[in-house]
Enzyme design. Sequence first.
Site, PDB file in Angstrom:
ATOM      1  N   LYS A  43       0.778  -1.114   0.308  1.00  0.00           N
ATOM      2  CA  LYS A  43       0.152   0.135  -0.207  1.00  0.00           C
ATOM      3  C   LYS A  43       1.021   1.577   0.061  1.00  0.00           C
ATOM      4  O   LYS A  43       1.958   1.383   0.762  1.00  0.00           O
ATOM      5  CB  LYS A  43      -1.247  -0.061   1.347  1.00  0.00           C
ATOM      6  N   CYS A 125      -4.404   8.912  -6.642  1.00  0.00           N
ATOM      7  CA  CYS A 125      -5.186   8.957  -6.058  1.00  0.00           C
ATOM      8  C   CYS A 125      -6.175  10.169  -5.357  1.00  0.00           C
ATOM      9  O   CYS A 125      -5.737  11.109  -5.829  1.00  0.00           O
ATOM     10  CB  CYS A 125      -4.290   9.049  -4.472  1.00  0.00           C
TER      11      CYS A 125
HETATM   12  O1  RRO Z   1      -5.704   5.791   0.286  1.00  0.00           O
HETATM   13  C1  RRO Z   1      -6.490   6.493  -0.997  1.00  0.00           C
HETATM   14  O2  RRO Z   1      -7.382   7.023  -0.235  1.00  0.00           O
HETATM   15  C2  RRO Z   1      -6.412   5.832  -1.691  1.00  0.00           C
HETATM   16  C3  RRO Z   1      -4.925   5.734  -2.681  1.00  0.00           C
HETATM   17 BR1  RRO Z   1      -3.437   6.040  -2.224  1.00  0.00          BR
HETATM   18  C4  RRO Z   1      -5.390   5.055  -4.031  1.00  0.00           C
HETATM   19  O3  RRO Z   1      -4.168   5.159  -5.095  1.00  0.00           O
HETATM   20  N1  RRO Z   1      -6.345   4.801  -4.689  1.00  0.00           N
HETATM   21  C5  RRO Z   1      -7.646   5.447  -4.012  1.00  0.00           C
HETATM   22  O4  RRO Z   1      -9.097   4.762  -4.073  1.00  0.00           O
HETATM   23  N2  RRO Z   1      -7.463   5.196  -2.390  1.00  0.00           N
END
Ligand code: RRO
Length: 298
Positions: A43, A125
């Site tokens: 992640k 994101c």
């Molecule tokens: O952490 C998030 O809110 C998130 C990430 Br890093 C991403 O790449 N895609 C997403 O839908 N949420």
Amino acid sequence: MIDLSVNFAGLKLKNPVILASGVWDLPYTKIIDFEKLGGVIYKSLSLMPREGNPPPRITEIPCGVINSIGLANKGIKIFNREVLPELKELGTEVFLNIFGESIEEFSKISSLIRDVSGIEVNISCPNVEKGGVYFGRDPETAYQVTKAVCENTDLPVIVKLTPAASDIVVVAEACQEAGACAITAVNTFPGLVIDIDSGKPLFERVVGGVSGPAIKPLALYKVYEVSSNVGIPVIGSGGIGNYEDVLEYFFAGAMAIQLGSVIFTNPLAPIEIIDNITKYAKEKGYSNLKEIRRCVDE
Ligand code: RRO
């Protein structure tokens, strides 16, 4: 024996099934046999620790999930000390998804990454104030970020794109020109859920990222667009739940695929999918993935 291995862009995977960033962590080793997977993407990591967005951060929607996690993570230094040693023991290819709010931050974090199979650059994101989709919608910024990462690592660099770009092909071409070895298409779609009791958006930041079966045809089309127009391999991602979905992604042009929110409802989906692709190949008389792909090329 059916050979499901895939070699592309300097990457060697025992099969094309990769766990996407953000849907798993080390406790999943108790449920999933990681050695059977083609790879895993850890992640998203930033240079400094981030708390992420206030709750609620995730909710179910018909045919999917919407999240507003906001990149909660420990930061690369603590990750290198506390998590990396265990990831190296998983018996599969490990990739790190990285995030920065500036090009400089991307450069710094890239130079701190070691002992993994590759980097996935997150310019997609939807849940942050700076960086994320703001970088991935603009081809020039996508180029600068990719170049900065490539200049600071010898590892293969994959860039994860947003479906919210007005022309995803132009962004993918910019990443290729800057040195990316592959594209992940796509991250979550920006979406909205309203809480009808308050009449207000459920998430404090209003927007969330939509994933799951709801987005599969939309994401599949992005894969088709990118793979038909751009010279580097595409890793498909978006709403994959079974081996039939994986076949659709192959035939749309994906070299490998990522499994995301299906892990929440069926953590064994990755293993089932690998087994079912093997079974499919046997039944059809194919001995490897090239032959499966070729059947639509001819
Ligand atoms: O952490 C998030 O809110 C998130 C990430 Br890093 C991403 O790449 N895609 C997403 O839908 N949420």
